[in-house]
Design an enzyme around this catalytic site. Structure first.
Site, PDB file in Angstrom:
ATOM      1  N   ASP A  74       8.011  -8.728  -1.554  1.00 38.08           N
ATOM      2  CA  ASP A  74       8.710  -8.513  -0.286  1.00 38.08           C
ATOM      3  C   ASP A  74       7.902  -8.990   0.917  1.00 38.08           C
ATOM      4  OD1 ASP A  74       6.682  -6.672  -0.300  1.00 38.08           O
ATOM      5  OD2 ASP A  74       7.960  -4.902  -0.245  1.00 38.08           O
ATOM      6  N   SER A  81      -2.677   3.663  -0.119  1.00 39.83           N
ATOM      7  CA  SER A  81      -1.292   3.733   0.340  1.00 39.83           C
ATOM      8  C   SER A  81      -0.371   3.085  -0.691  1.00 39.83           C
ATOM      9  CB  SER A  81      -1.166   3.082   1.729  1.00 39.83           C
ATOM     10  OG  SER A  81      -1.667   1.759   1.709  1.00 39.83           O
ATOM     11  N   HIS A  95       4.051  -6.171  -0.692  1.00 40.25           N
ATOM     12  CA  HIS A  95       3.633  -5.554  -1.949  1.00 40.25           C
ATOM     13  C   HIS A  95       3.545  -6.605  -3.051  1.00 40.25           C
ATOM     14  CE1 HIS A  95       5.494  -2.255   0.445  1.00 40.25           C
ATOM     15  NE2 HIS A  95       4.333  -1.707   0.126  1.00 40.25           N
TER      16      HIS A  95
END
Length: 256
Positions: free
Chosen positions: A187, A14, A190
């Site tokens: 963040d 992902s 990530h």
């Protein structure tokens, strides 16, 4: 295809994979290390969960492909671990289904070739406070907790042990880093460059220790067109020369 043919590595997952070229990401580090060693392909899809990944396995990894990967690194789980929505929509996948999906991925990849090696990455931890401060997106509304990431990580490890697969416990490895909450994310989810360094260190550790023939560790693999020639060497002191094709790798001492 552009020749000569090099070993093929595929990173499948992902957003942890899709964004791995950003912020001095772990994908870009691996591509740098394996320059003239292997071709690295990225198959990263932001927002995807293991359910979606299973649906496209035959398209991304066709069994009849002429060239099959030498290595596939797989990451799914963070989106799966998120809270469920009352509508039934959203990225959440219940833990039992997540494990079954990861098992299906492993079985498919193992069927590609007896020489295809596989490494699974578990869910990394998250900084919940940073998530709440930096975004009002789905990550906040549905909830992405460190505790849930830990449960999905542990389940992935158990599945890999059962199937005799290599697995990297990112949930634990990242949290060993000093001040990991502040330094390892951009963040809260990530990876920053520091977080990506952890990922690369763990991947290289597995590749170095794995008893695979041939070895897929970057220092053990041949360099393409590495033979000495008047075009590949530079003089240092008028007497000594170094092979440029290998010199760049000697500078990457931190990844020994």
């Amino acid at each position: 295809m552009v020749g000569p043919q090099r070993p093929l590595f595929v990173l499948f997952g992902s957003s942890i994979v899709q964004f791995s070229y950003s912020n001095d990401g772990w994908g870009s580090i691996l591509s740098d290390l394996y320059a003239r060693k292997a071709d690295i392909l990225f198959r990263g899809y932001s927002g995807w969960n293991s359910r979606r990944a299973v649906q496209v396995l035959d398209q991304i990894f066709p069994k009849d492909a002429t060239v099959q990967p030498s290595l596939v690194i797989v990451y799914f789980g963070g989106n799966d671990s998120m809270g469920s929505h009352s509508s039934g929509l959203g990225p959440h996948v219940p833990l039992p289904e997540y494990i079954e999906n990861m098992r299906k991925i492993a079985i498919h990849l193992k069927s590609l070739s007896e020489k295809t090696r596989i490494i699974f990455l578990t869910c990394p931890p998250v900084n919940e406070e940073l998530i709440s401060q930096s975004t009002s997106t789905i990550f906040t509304r549905l909830g992405r907790t460190n505790e849930a990431c830990g449960r999905y990580s542990e389940a992935c490890i158990d599945m890999c042990k059962e199937m005799d697969l290599k697995v990297i416990d990112l949930w634990t490895a990242v949290q060993k880093r000093e001040n990991w909450r502040e330094t390892c994310f951009i963040d809260g989810i990530h990876f920053s460059s520091e977080g990506s360094n952890v990922v690369v260190e763990e991947i290289l550790k597995v590749l170095k220790e794995a008893e695979w023939e041939p070895s897929l560790h970057w220092k053990s693999m041949p360099t393409e067109f590495a033979e000495d020639s008047p075009y590949d060497v530079i003089a240092i002191d008028g007497k000594t020369t170094i092979n440029i094709s290998e010199w760049a790798f000697h500078r990457k001492i931190q990844w020994d």
